[in-house]
Design a protein around this motif. Structure first.
Motif, PDB file in Angstrom:
ATOM      1  N   PRO A   1       0.835  -1.204   0.000  1.00  0.00           N
ATOM      2  CA  PRO A   1       0.000   0.000   0.000  1.00  0.00           C
ATOM      3  C   PRO A   1       0.872   1.258   0.000  1.00  0.00           C
ATOM      4  O   PRO A   1       2.023   1.216   0.443  1.00  0.00           O
ATOM      5  CB  PRO A   1      -0.790  -0.109   1.308  1.00  0.00           C
ATOM      6  CG  PRO A   1      -0.629  -1.516   1.773  1.00  0.00           C
ATOM      7  CD  PRO A   1       0.680  -1.987   1.225  1.00  0.00           C
TER       8      PRO A   1
ATOM      9  N   LEU B   1       1.091   3.825   1.852  1.00  0.00           N
ATOM     10  CA  LEU B   1       1.677   4.255   3.124  1.00  0.00           C
ATOM     11  C   LEU B   1       2.507   3.172   3.793  1.00  0.00           C
ATOM     12  O   LEU B   1       3.080   3.409   4.850  1.00  0.00           O
ATOM     13  CB  LEU B   1       0.576   4.740   4.074  1.00  0.00           C
ATOM     14  CG  LEU B   1      -0.126   6.030   3.633  1.00  0.00           C
ATOM     15  CD1 LEU B   1      -1.149   6.473   4.649  1.00  0.00           C
ATOM     16  CD2 LEU B   1       0.878   7.150   3.385  1.00  0.00           C
TER      17      LEU B   1
ATOM     18  N   ARG C   1       3.696  -0.678   9.781  1.00  0.00           N
ATOM     19  CA  ARG C   1       3.036   0.472  10.398  1.00  0.00           C
ATOM     20  C   ARG C   1       2.628   0.150  11.835  1.00  0.00           C
ATOM     21  O   ARG C   1       2.752   0.984  12.737  1.00  0.00           O
ATOM     22  CB  ARG C   1       1.833   0.901   9.550  1.00  0.00           C
ATOM     23  CG  ARG C   1       2.282   1.363   8.159  1.00  0.00           C
ATOM     24  CD  ARG C   1       1.105   1.453   7.189  1.00  0.00           C
ATOM     25  NE  ARG C   1       0.365   2.693   7.374  1.00  0.00           N
ATOM     26  CZ  ARG C   1      -0.853   2.906   6.866  1.00  0.00           C
ATOM     27  NH1 ARG C   1      -1.467   1.953   6.185  1.00  0.00           N
ATOM     28  NH2 ARG C   1      -1.458   4.059   7.052  1.00  0.00           N
TER      29      ARG C   1
ATOM     30  N   ASP D   1      -2.462   5.349  15.915  1.00  0.00           N
ATOM     31  CA  ASP D   1      -3.052   4.208  15.247  1.00  0.00           C
ATOM     32  C   ASP D   1      -2.195   3.886  14.008  1.00  0.00           C
ATOM     33  O   ASP D   1      -1.640   4.805  13.403  1.00  0.00           O
ATOM     34  CB  ASP D   1      -4.470   4.616  14.839  1.00  0.00           C
ATOM     35  CG  ASP D   1      -5.239   3.474  14.252  1.00  0.00           C
ATOM     36  OD1 ASP D   1      -5.945   2.808  15.019  1.00  0.00           O
ATOM     37  OD2 ASP D   1      -5.131   3.255  13.026  1.00  0.00           O
TER      38      ASP D   1
ATOM     39  N   GLY E   1      -3.054   3.468  11.156  1.00  0.00           N
ATOM     40  CA  GLY E   1      -3.560   4.260  10.035  1.00  0.00           C
ATOM     41  C   GLY E   1      -2.975   5.651   9.974  1.00  0.00           C
ATOM     42  O   GLY E   1      -3.137   6.351   8.976  1.00  0.00           O
TER      43      GLY E   1
ATOM     44  N   ASP F   1      -4.773  12.811  11.898  1.00  0.00           N
ATOM     45  CA  ASP F   1      -5.722  12.228  10.939  1.00  0.00           C
ATOM     46  C   ASP F   1      -5.956  13.083   9.701  1.00  0.00           C
ATOM     47  O   ASP F   1      -6.031  12.575   8.589  1.00  0.00           O
ATOM     48  CB  ASP F   1      -7.086  12.031  11.626  1.00  0.00           C
ATOM     49  CG  ASP F   1      -7.083  10.802  12.522  1.00  0.00           C
ATOM     50  OD1 ASP F   1      -6.224   9.929  12.325  1.00  0.00           O
ATOM     51  OD2 ASP F   1      -7.949  10.729  13.412  1.00  0.00           O
TER      52      ASP F   1
ATOM     53  N   VAL G   1      -3.536  12.623   6.817  1.00  0.00           N
ATOM     54  CA  VAL G   1      -3.300  11.302   6.226  1.00  0.00           C
ATOM     55  C   VAL G   1      -3.732  11.226   4.760  1.00  0.00           C
ATOM     56  O   VAL G   1      -2.964  10.748   3.909  1.00  0.00           O
ATOM     57  CB  VAL G   1      -3.966  10.199   7.082  1.00  0.00           C
ATOM     58  CG1 VAL G   1      -3.918   8.855   6.371  1.00  0.00           C
ATOM     59  CG2 VAL G   1      -3.284  10.103   8.441  1.00  0.00           C
TER      60      VAL G   1
ATOM     61  N   GLU H   1      -1.180  10.260   1.788  1.00  0.00           N
ATOM     62  CA  GLU H   1      -1.428   9.007   1.078  1.00  0.00           C
ATOM     63  C   GLU H   1      -1.575   9.254  -0.433  1.00  0.00           C
ATOM     64  O   GLU H   1      -1.045   8.501  -1.245  1.00  0.00           O
ATOM     65  CB  GLU H   1      -2.688   8.346   1.643  1.00  0.00           C
ATOM     66  CG  GLU H   1      -2.951   6.981   1.056  1.00  0.00           C
ATOM     67  CD  GLU H   1      -3.986   6.200   1.842  1.00  0.00           C
ATOM     68  OE1 GLU H   1      -4.778   6.809   2.589  1.00  0.00           O
ATOM     69  OE2 GLU H   1      -3.997   4.964   1.714  1.00  0.00           O
TER      70      GLU H   1
END
Lengths: 508, 508
Positions: A151, A153, A159, A175, A177, A369, A372, A376
């Motif tokens: 992916p 990221l 991760r 997180d 993510g 967040d 991101v 990405e």
């Protein structure tokens, strides 16, 4: 064709950058001789190193062999070169005694001769890195099928491993993510700045001016579709002054404008940060261990910094390059730990360069967040530079606990080296050793002009960095910065004795 | 001293950030307890994890052991901690049920559900890649010491291996000094565009306009020192229309302006290329195998392209993404083979994405001499993203001959898949299959609207790409592009039957 040039390999070790001009008034043999003289004087070719055979050099420069032979004969006569019993030609090994120490070039040449004792800062001890756990991690990573998609990221296993690392080592709870895998600190910085640059479209910028709103970057922005014109104002990136030159060069390379922010012995000065349209878009800081002066940003300044960033929509990049390496007491928690993980202002720039090796080229960003999706999308377009095998290997190495063990071992090792530095320099008159609560380098301010100190040490075979180079303009302090991470105890003692002698303005 | 703080190791696994204030009104045991409660609630310390022994924590905080024992007793009583039979103290494992889980940010999951049959183009067959030679290359790479410095342009062993590869596979003779190791095609393109962007300073640009000279980039330019303002006009990058969307997005991301250049079934149209100030700075082409239409640029167009590039000082980037994969005849030599290695115009963008896997993320640039210093300086500032182990492993894999063997095997495999495609679609009425002399994908033009075809196939579980997406504007042709590389024979037959049915406007 009137230019002959080539990067010519002579032995597996050496490459000569020569560039001849057939139209110049100077004859070709004289051009070869003159350029070789310069390369030798600049220490690009070291005493004792072989130069290419005349045949090889002639072929690559597309000149007659006689041209090269004539140049070599001249340099043999002058004593720059010498012939070996085996028939090859080398730079005269005796030159070591004659030539001045290697002048520090503004940018290090790609191939420099190994100095006798390289104490330039920033390099860790790497000889204990190749452990069974290291080899097993790479073996397992290379044995698994490669049809797993990567992916943008990064692999989720890596991760997750980073979030675990952050939580345990830095008390930062994130997180998976929110993590972006990078190819190291500078690559992560470039990725983030590219993603942030796309938020600065001219339309928005003008609107701000006309409405009197502040500039900056924040979660409430709409993200305009990128056109094909590419017109936009440069990102304004604040950096610490003095600061880490290699990170400062990244925004400059990417076309950002770089604005210095003064630091003192406790880190970034937060009293007088510019606001509104005068605020930068991004501010790059080292709160745990200011580079190079060593301060740890006090809590009140941390709070002031975060408040200012919130009010002025500034993205704060926390360069957390060596916080694992503390010797006297624990570090303050990361700035990111004080920030809101969802709509906060801090991006933590993580790297293993100092604790493992810069040659690994793997790191991470911990993002709020709202940033991101942009990061990405940028990664999706530019590609993930860390390959599947390397990501798996680092994830496995982290998950095995080997990083924590290595960190502990290195912390003990560096603590001993630091004690050597303190013992050797504490009582030398005329100098000031900065407190070193952590890290791999020491800063010594001295009354003696820094250029003299650096040159004298270089002549003795010891490479250190001048303190003033950490300022983007002219430095306000004079001294030297040297690393104690990558050398053994005996070499460090030898270097410290030379440093003490060179720094002391009035040797006893 | 009125602050006690420490990152305290409790077990080899965990570190606690605590900070006490001896001058505060709150007693020290209450401070310890309160901060531990917060760490547990924030999930910094997870349920079941051991906390430090009271002795260890007391030593590190420089408080009496009684202080810590009192704090622990309090937290044991409150149920935050529990004592294990072995005598150690852990965070209460039952807390898992009480504490809220770490908040999941509201973001879409990065992983998409696997389609039943993914025939999107560009993906090779990777299940035979993990061979003994592959594993040995990585094992050897990870077993060697990591204290070797990685030069900005890459390890010399890998740069040499690339020159060998170029010479054998593409008849391009270059010196290792002209090779830059990259983290794949897009990363190489980003590196080159960043380096070229630095040549476009506003001073030079204005001078050209006022003197009427053409724009462009060339070896005779002086290279102005970069200021800190970052102001410059965007680089103008020409791309093929239709062309590879993922490479087109790279210049757009970097703030360049992207200009489409029309192609036909033989590749780039060279009759009417813009000149002077209208010429782009850079032109990105796929002369061996135009993507996606498949043409191979004829020699007369190659010569016209090079002449135009010389006259207008345009840097031509040759994207040589899959030229190893030819099935009907050998490819024409690379465009770079026609160019002057010293002061030429062509940069060859090399990748192993199609022949090995995109997940490897290693490639190279082959540069004319005059561009080497700029690319090297850019790499020096931004860092080499490919780690030492990966560079060594790829160098070892190439040197072992395993890449050539794998290429041969894959070529045979893909030739069989291509024959399946031709056999299945040749006689279907109402569609036009483009000639596929090489590569991993097929293009099918159809009378039926492309959106209908793509949607119908997706509903049947077959993923393909719409042809019109390869145009930056609106596509002038309708059809589908699908890959035949990453599937086995049975799956491909199944997909082809569905494709034939979906594309045919009047199914029998």
């Amino acid at each position: 064709m009137d230019h002959y040039s080539g990067l010519v390999r002579s032995t597996p070790e050496i490459t000569l950058p020569l560039r001849l001009d057939a139209d110049a008034a100077v004859p070709l043999p004289a051009q070869v001789a003159s350029q070789l003289r310069t390369l030798i004087a600049d220490a690009v070719v070291a005493p004792g190193e072989a130069v290419p055979s005349s045949r090889a050099l002639a072929t690559h420069l597309q000149v007659s062999r006689g041209t090269v032979v004539a140049a070599y004969d001249q340099l043999l006569a002058e004593g720059y070169l010498s012939a070996t019993p085996g028939g090859s030609t080398t730079v005269n090994p005796q030159l070591r005694r004659v030539l001045p120490g290697p002048p520090r070039p503004p940018r290090p040449a790609p191939l420099q001769p190994l100095p006798r004792l390289d104490l330039r800062p920033g390099r860790p001890w790497t000889r204990q890195l190749v452990s069974p756990a290291w080899k097993a991690a790479w073996r397992d990573a290379a044995s698994s099928p490669v049809d797993e998609p990567v992916p943008p990221l990064g692999l989720s296993a890596l991760r997750s491993a980073w979030t675990d690392h952050l939580r345990r080592m830095r008390a930062v709870v994130r997180d998976p993510g929110q993590i972006a895998v990078t190819a190291g600190g500078r690559e992560g910085l470039a990725l983030l700045l590219t993603a942030l640059g796309d938020r600065l479209d001219p339309g928005r910028q003008n609107e701000q001016v006309s409405t009197g709103l502040t500039g900056g970057i924040g979660p409430v922005d709409s993200h305009p579709p990128r056109g094909t014109t590419g017109e936009r104002r440069p990102l304004r990136v604040g950096v610490e002054e003095p600061g880490y030159p290699s990170l400062r060069r990244v925004p400059a390379r990417l076309g950002a404008s770089v604005v210095p922010f003064p630091v003192d012995d406790r880190g970034l000065q937060t009293d007088d940060l510019p606001t509104g349209l005068a605020a930068p878009d991004v501010l790059l800081v080292t709160p745990s261990h200011q580079y190079p002066l060593g301060g740890s940003l006090p809590v009140d300044r941390r709070q002031a910094l975060l408040e200012w960033a919130r009010a002025n929509r500034v993205v704060v990049i926390e360069d957390d390059y060596d916080s694992e390496l503390r010797y006297t007491s624990g570090p303050l928690p990361a700035l990111a730990a004080l920030d809101d993980p969802a709509d906060g202002r801090v991006v933590l720039l993580g790297t293993l360069s100092k604790i493992l090796t810069p040659a690994l080229a793997v790191g991470f960003l911990a993002l709020p967040d709202w940033l991101v999706p942009d990061v990405e999308a940028t990664r999706h377009d530019l590609g993930q530079p860390v390959g599947l095998v390397a990501q798996r290997a680092v994830a496995g190495y982290l998950a095995s606990g080997a990083l924590r063990l290595h960190t502990q071992r290195m912390r003990n090792r560096y603590r001993r080296r630091r004690a050597q530095v303190v013992a050797a320099l504490a009582d030398v008159p005329g100098l000031h050793v900065y407190p070193m609560d952590g890290g791999l380098h020491a800063v010594v301010e001295s009354d003696r002009p820094e250029a003299e100190v650096v040159a004298e040490l270089a002549a003795a075979g010891v490479w250190v960095s001048p303190l003033s180079q950490y300022w983007s303009g002219s430095g306000t302090r004079q001294g030297i910065v040297f690393g104690f991470g990558s050398v053994n105890s005996e070499d460090l003692d030898r270097g410290l004795a030379l440093i003490a002698a060179a720094v002391n303005p009035e040797p006893s």
